[in-house]
Enzyme design. Structure first.
Site, PDB file in Angstrom:
ATOM      1  N   CYS A 129       0.835  -1.200   0.000  1.00 41.27           N
ATOM      2  CA  CYS A 129       0.000   0.000   0.000  1.00 41.27           C
ATOM      3  C   CYS A 129       0.875   1.256   0.000  1.00 41.27           C
ATOM      4  O   CYS A 129       1.622   1.483   0.958  1.00 41.27           O
ATOM      5  CB  CYS A 129      -0.919   0.002   1.221  1.00 41.27           C
ATOM      6  SG  CYS A 129      -1.956   1.473   1.322  1.00 41.27           S
ATOM      7  N   PRO A 130       0.795   2.088  -1.031  1.00 41.60           N
ATOM      8  CA  PRO A 130       1.616   3.312  -1.052  1.00 41.60           C
ATOM      9  C   PRO A 130       1.196   4.329   0.003  1.00 41.60           C
ATOM     10  O   PRO A 130       1.997   5.164   0.411  1.00 41.60           O
ATOM     11  CB  PRO A 130       1.396   3.849  -2.466  1.00 41.60           C
ATOM     12  CG  PRO A 130       0.087   3.280  -2.905  1.00 41.60           C
ATOM     13  CD  PRO A 130      -0.011   1.934  -2.257  1.00 41.60           C
TER      14      PRO A 130
END
Length: 383
Positions: A129-130
Site C-alpha cells: 500500500c503506497p
C-alpha cells in the site's frame, strides 16, 4: 523512562523514513486538514464548553482523530511481518511444495509472497500500500482495515460539522430566502460572539475540507468493503487472484478437478477471527495456517507452482513496435493511456523497438508481463 527507551530503539527510528514518501505525506495531510478544520468549525458552530452536546461532539471529534492515527501508524510501523531470512520448513520433504526466493535465500512460507518494494518475503501478503508506504499482511491487516473503517466515519462526522458551520454562519449574516427553513439554530447562537472570525478565507477553507472529507469517505469506504469481503472469506487480494487463475486454468484445459480454497474455515465468523482478535495479535505465527477439512496443507502453493509452469505456456509473446521510456504516466502515448495508468508502484519497463515481451495479463491500454532478455525475465508493467 526506562520503559520509554526500551520501546524507542535505533532500529525503530530507522522506520521513520517511511514517512518520507508521497503516500504518507498525502494521507497525513488530508487527516491534518480535515481534523484541524473540524475542530475550528466545532468552536464556531457548537461551542463545546456551554452545552453537553457541544462537549460530546468535540470529544468524539478528537477521539476519531486519535483512533485513525493510532491504526494508521500501527499499520505503517508494525508492518506485515516478514519471513525470516533463510527460513525452511521443519520437514525437509515439504520444501518440494514451496517456491524458493533467491533474494531472501529462503523458502516462501505458505501464503507469503516476495514484495519488490520491501525487498522481503511478506507473511500473508495482501498488497503493498503506497498510502502507508508498507505492505499489508499478517501482522498489520487488522490495523489497516480498522483505519479504512475509522477514516470514513471520522470524515462523515467532520463533513456534518463543515455543512452545519457554513449554514449557521451564513444564516446569521445573509438572507438567501431561507426564512422558510425550519431548523433550530439556538445551539449555534451564543453571546459573546465567536472568538474565531468566519470570513471568506475560513469559508473557502471549510469548503475545501468538505471536499476532502467527502472524497475520502467514498474512496476509503470502497477500499474498506473490498477488504472486508476478502477477510470474511479468509483470503488476501493476491489469493483471490490465484483462485481466479486456478479456475481459469481448469476451464482452459478442461480438467476434471475442482479447486477448493484451503484457508476458508467455512464460517464468516471464524474467518473474521483469523484477522481480528481481542488482544490485537493475529492468530498463528504467520508461517503455518489452519486449513479446512479435506485439503492438502500446501494445496495453494501447489496451485501456484502449476500456474507458474502454465504461465510460460499460455503467455502471449509480443514484439515492441515503438520505443517506450518507462515513464509512470506517459504523456506522449495519448490522453486515454495517461489517465488509465494503473494505480501501482510496480516498475514500468523501458522498451526499445524490436524487443520482445511476454504478456501474462492485461488491461485495455496496459499489459503486465516480462521482458525477454537472453532467456531471463523482468516482471513489471508494460504500456
Amino acid at each position: 523512562m526506562g520503559t520509554f527507551c526500551s520501546v524507542i530503539k535505533f532500529e525503530n527510528l530507522q522506520e521513520l523514513k517511511r514517512l518520507c514518501h508521497w503516500g504518507p505525506v498525502i494521507a497525513l495531510g488530508v487527516i491534518a486538514i480535515c481534523s484541524t478544520m473540524a475542530m475550528i468549525d466545532s468552536v464556531l458552530w457548537y461551542w463545546p464548553l456551554h452545552t453537553t452536546g457541544g462537549s460530546v461532539n468535540f470529544i468524539m471529534l478528537i477521539n476519531w482523530t486519535v483512533m485513525i492515527l493510532y491504526n494508521y501508524f500501527n499499520a505503517m510501523f508494525v508492518g506485515p511481518g516478514f519471513v525470516p531470512l533463510g527460513w525452511k520448513p521443519e520437514n525437509s520433504q515439504d520444501s518440494m511444495y514451496l517456491q524458493y526466493c533467491k533474494v531472501c535465500q529462503a523458502y516462501k512460507a505458505p501464503r507469503s509472497h516476495h514484495c519488490r518494494k520491501c525487498n522481503r518475503c511478506v507473511m500473508k501478503m495482501d498488497h503493498h500500500c503506497p498510502w502507508i508506504n508498507n505492505c499489508c499482511g499478517y501482522q498489520n491487516h487488522a490495523s489497516f482495515t480498522l483505519f479504512l473503517l475509522l477514516a470514513p466515519l471520522g470524515c462523515i462526522h467532520a463533513a456534518f460539522i463543515f455543512v452545519m458551520t457554513m449554514y449557521t454562519q451564513l444564516y446569521n449574516r445573509l438572507s438567501f430566502g431561507w426564512n422558510t427553513v425550519k431548523i433550530d439554530m439556538s445551539a449555534a447562537r451564543r453571546d459573546p460572539l465567536p472568538v474565531l472570525p468566519f470570513g471568506l478565507a475560513a469559508f473557502a477553507a471549510t469548503l475545501f475540507a468538505l471536499g476532502l472529507a467527502l472524497g475520502t469517505t467514498i474512496a476509503v469506504g470502497m477500499l474498506f468493503f473490498t477488504q472486508m469481503k476478502i477477510i470474511l472469506r479468509n483470503k488476501t487480494s493476491i489469493e483471490s487472484w490465484i483462485e481466479e487463475k486456478a479456475k481459469d486454468r481448469i476451464q482452459y484445459y478442461q480438467l476434471d478437478e475442482v479447486f477448493v480454497f484451503p484457508y476458508d474455515m467455512g464460517s464468516q465468523w471464524k474467518n473474521f477471527k483469523q484477522v481480528f482478535t481481542w488482544s490485537g495479535v493475529p492468530e498463528g505465527d504467520g508461517l503455518e495456517w489452519p486449513i479446512r477439512e479435506g485439503c492438502h496443507p500446501y494445496s495453494l502453493t501447489i496451485e501456484q507452482l502449476k500456474q507458474k509452469a502454465d504461465k510460460r505456456v499460455r503467455s502471449v509473446r509480443y514484439k515492441v513496435i515503438e520505443d517506450y521510456s518507462g515513464a509512470c504516466c506517459p504523456l506522449n502515448k495519448g490522453i486515454k493511456t495517461f489517465f488509465t495508468s494503473p494505480c501501482t508502484e510496480e516498475p514500468r519497463i523501458r522498451l526499445q523497438k524490436g524487443e520482445f515481451i511476454l504478456a501474462t495479463r492485461g488491461l485495455r491500454y496496459w499489459l503486465y508481463g516480462d521482458k525477454i532478455l537472453d532467456d531471463s525475465f523482468v516482471e513489471a508493467v508494460l504500456v
